[in-house]
Design an enzyme around this catalytic site. Structure first.
Site, PDB file in Angstrom:
ATOM      1  N   CYS A   7      -0.864   5.280  -3.262  1.00 59.44           N
ATOM      2  CA  CYS A   7       0.420   4.597  -3.468  1.00 59.44           C
ATOM      3  C   CYS A   7       0.134   3.225  -4.063  1.00 59.44           C
ATOM      4  O   CYS A   7      -0.949   3.015  -4.623  1.00 59.44           O
ATOM      5  CB  CYS A   7       1.233   4.522  -2.167  1.00 59.44           C
ATOM      6  N   ASN A  10      -1.363   0.850  -0.479  1.00 63.98           N
ATOM      7  CA  ASN A  10      -2.239   1.555   0.474  1.00 63.98           C
ATOM      8  C   ASN A  10      -2.054   1.025   1.899  1.00 63.98           C
ATOM      9  O   ASN A  10      -2.993   0.999   2.689  1.00 63.98           O
ATOM     10  CB  ASN A  10      -3.721   1.489   0.064  1.00 63.98           C
ATOM     11  N   CYS A  12       1.542   1.494   3.365  1.00 63.50           N
ATOM     12  CA  CYS A  12       2.728   2.161   3.925  1.00 63.50           C
ATOM     13  C   CYS A  12       2.675   3.683   3.751  1.00 63.50           C
ATOM     14  O   CYS A  12       2.515   4.428   4.731  1.00 63.50           O
ATOM     15  CB  CYS A  12       4.009   1.630   3.284  1.00 63.50           C
ATOM     16  N   ARG A  13       2.818   4.153   2.507  1.00 62.56           N
ATOM     17  CA  ARG A  13       2.976   5.594   2.289  1.00 62.56           C
ATOM     18  C   ARG A  13       1.670   6.368   2.330  1.00 62.56           C
ATOM     19  O   ARG A  13       1.556   7.378   3.050  1.00 62.56           O
ATOM     20  CB  ARG A  13       3.686   5.843   0.936  1.00 62.56           C
ATOM     21  N   SER A  14       0.669   5.949   1.540  1.00 65.26           N
ATOM     22  CA  SER A  14      -0.555   6.762   1.478  1.00 65.26           C
ATOM     23  C   SER A  14      -1.335   6.803   2.799  1.00 65.26           C
ATOM     24  O   SER A  14      -1.950   7.835   3.094  1.00 65.26           O
ATOM     25  CB  SER A  14      -1.449   6.354   0.302  1.00 65.26           C
ATOM     26  N   ASP A 123       9.447   3.823  -1.706  1.00 57.06           N
ATOM     27  CA  ASP A 123       8.648   2.756  -1.115  1.00 57.06           C
ATOM     28  C   ASP A 123       9.438   2.162   0.058  1.00 57.06           C
ATOM     29  O   ASP A 123      10.506   1.587  -0.143  1.00 57.06           O
ATOM     30  CB  ASP A 123       8.393   1.696  -2.192  1.00 57.06           C
TER      31      ASP A 123
HETATM   32  P1  4NP Z   1       2.933   1.248  -0.204  1.00 52.87           P
HETATM   33  O1  4NP Z   1       4.032   0.120   0.050  1.00 52.87           O
HETATM   34  O2  4NP Z   1       2.700   1.279  -1.692  1.00 52.87           O
HETATM   35  O3  4NP Z   1       3.579   2.478   0.296  1.00 52.87           O
HETATM   36  O4  4NP Z   1       1.717   0.828   0.582  1.00 52.87           O
HETATM   37  C1  4NP Z   1       3.925  -1.188  -0.422  1.00 52.87           C
HETATM   38  C2  4NP Z   1       3.156  -2.096   0.261  1.00 52.87           C
HETATM   39  C3  4NP Z   1       3.092  -3.404  -0.173  1.00 52.87           C
HETATM   40  C4  4NP Z   1       3.773  -3.774  -1.302  1.00 52.87           C
HETATM   41  C5  4NP Z   1       4.538  -2.860  -1.987  1.00 52.87           C
HETATM   42  C6  4NP Z   1       4.607  -1.563  -1.548  1.00 52.87           C
HETATM   43  N1  4NP Z   1       3.719  -5.124  -1.745  1.00 52.87           N
HETATM   44  O5  4NP Z   1       4.426  -5.454  -2.707  1.00 52.87           O
HETATM   45  O6  4NP Z   1       2.966  -5.927  -1.172  1.00 52.87           O
END
Ligand code: 4NP
Length: 153
Positions: A7, A10, A12-14, A123
């Protein structure tokens, strides 16, 4: 079979996808490996987001052993299958691919349950209430992949 979940951050989702897939692989007694990475570098070294940790725990999955890292070119060689969470991740990872064989390893995670629809795992970073829905769609997608290993391996 070595699977990489990707994602943006790295955190939240992955990490959820990694935890869910690992649990399903354990249950199926498959000898597969699963890891996760982010296209961005901002959160490298961090634990998964506390909301992902809590959501996983509610389903009996501990993801606190995970630490964020950035996707790297070497991952195209190290993994057989690279599941990306959304269409931006797909573009970012494909941009780094240098061969057709590498490109062929990359697929949207939700293609497992919505083939050809180019659906993204939303997200949940700015949506405290979005994590359970993300868990549910990842659970279904991972279940689909583990259920039909011969078509995938
Ligand atoms: P992820 O979510 O891609 O599912 O881990 C996010 C985590 C952090 C951010 C964006 C999305 N960020 O902008 O810091």
């Amino acid at each position: 079979m070595k699977i990489l979940m990707v994602c943006l951050g790295n955190i939240c989702r992955s990490p959820l996808a990694e935890g869910i897939m690992k649990q399903k692989i354990r249950e199926a007694a498959f000898n597969w490996e699963v890891d996760s990475a982010g296209t961005g570098y901002w959160h490298a070294g961090e634990l998964p987001d506390r909301r992902s940790i809590a959501t996983a725990l509610q389903h009996g999955i501990d993801i606190t052993d995970q630490r964020a890292r950035q996707f790297q070119q070497a991952d195209f060689e190290r993994f057989d299958k690279i599941f990306v969470m959304d269409t931006q991740n797909l573009r970012d990872v494909l941009r780094l691919a240098q061969t057709e064989a590498h490109r062929a390893k990359v697929e949207l995670m939700l293609d497992q349950i919505y083939p050809g629809q180019e659906r993204s795992v939303p997200d949940p970073y700015y949506d405290d209430n979005g994590f359970e829905a993300v868990f549910q769609m990842l659970d279904r997608a991972c279940e689909a992949f583990v259920s039909y290993p011969r078509e995938n391996t």
